[in-house]
Design an enzyme around this catalytic site. Structure first.
Site, PDB file in Angstrom:
ATOM      1  N   ASP A 106      68.595  44.366  61.638  1.00  0.00           N
ATOM      2  CA  ASP A 106      68.409  42.956  61.327  1.00  0.00           C
ATOM      3  C   ASP A 106      69.654  42.516  60.557  1.00  0.00           C
ATOM      4  O   ASP A 106      70.425  43.354  60.075  1.00  0.00           O
ATOM      5  CB  ASP A 106      67.142  42.778  60.489  1.00  0.00           C
ATOM      6  CG  ASP A 106      66.901  41.335  60.097  1.00  0.00           C
ATOM      7  OD1 ASP A 106      67.137  40.444  60.929  1.00  0.00           O
ATOM      8  OD2 ASP A 106      66.477  41.098  58.954  1.00  0.00           O
ATOM      9  N   ASP A 161      70.047  39.165  58.176  1.00  0.00           N
ATOM     10  CA  ASP A 161      69.796  38.601  56.850  1.00  0.00           C
ATOM     11  C   ASP A 161      68.932  39.532  56.008  1.00  0.00           C
ATOM     12  O   ASP A 161      67.823  39.894  56.401  1.00  0.00           O
ATOM     13  CB  ASP A 161      69.118  37.235  56.990  1.00  0.00           C
ATOM     14  CG  ASP A 161      70.023  36.225  57.674  1.00  0.00           C
ATOM     15  OD1 ASP A 161      71.015  35.821  57.062  1.00  0.00           O
ATOM     16  OD2 ASP A 161      69.733  35.856  58.837  1.00  0.00           O
TER      17      ASP A 161
END
Length: 215
Positions: A10, A12
């Site tokens: 991922d 953020d």
């Protein structure tokens, strides 16, 4: 080679330290639009999801459409704040480790391609992921649906069972589980209890290489 064939990160909160800024801005904009939100509530309800998903949920609560320009205002404030964006501590060393061991890795994020490009360029990671970047914009259904992770694996010709996902949100963990992938939950900012569906939970990036090798 031990460990997975592909590690899916991922963005953020996992690669770049952007979640606090992003959720603060989102809470402010929703409050301005007539739907009072705190930072903590924004993290609880929206962290890890796409802006399209946020809009659907927020409008259902509000009972009317949000301002049409809300996303543009959100991204403008976010990108202004990205001037001071930093990488998550220890991530560069994790990527160095994967490069040294020949383990393939990519990025799969609920953010837009513009947001991903801006963030990675700011922290100096763009060239490390260029050509292996997947956004919720690329699929019909974002997290917690498995579409994004399955699309990334398919594009890179890796079976889901040979992938490990690194996530910091319950939505991301749910998406990885639905995709049939092993998932490690990064609990630096997230309550570990909310990541309980992950195969393992870790709090510092220094722990990640060992988890990956043992996967």
């Amino acid at each position: 080679m031990s460990g997975p064939e592909l590690v899916i990160f991922d963005n953020d909160g996992v690669l770049v330290d952007s979640e606090r800024l992003a959720n603060t801005i989102l809470a402010e904009l929703l409050t301005e639009a007539g739907l009072p939100y705190t930072f903590e509530e924004a993290v609880r309800d929206f962290m890890g999801g796409s802006m399209a998903s946020m809009r659907r949920q927020a409008e259902a609560k509000l009972g009317r459409p949000l301002p049409a320009e809300l996303e543009d205002r959100y991204h403008q404030r976010l990108f202004d704040g990205f001037a001071n964006l930093q990488a998550i501590d220890g991530v560069a060393e994790v990527l160095d480790h994967l490069d040294a061991t020949g383990t393939q890795y990519c990025l799969a994020s609920s953010g837009t391609h513009r947001r991903i490009h801006t963030a990675l360029t700011t922290v100096g990671f763009w060239t490390r992921f260029e050509g292996r970047i997947f956004s919720a914009e690329d699929v019909a259904h974002g997290k917690p649906a498995p579409d994004l992770f399955l699309y990334a694996a398919s594009t890179l010709a890796v079976k889901p069972a040979d992938c490990v996902v690194v996530e910091d949100s319950p939505l991301g963990v749910a998406a990885a589980n639905a995709a049939g992938m092993k998932v490690f939950g990064f609990a630096a900012m997230t309550d570990p209890a909310k990541l309980s569906a992950a195969d393992a939970i870790f709090h510092q990036m220094t722990a990640l290489p060992s988890l990956i090798e043992a996967a």
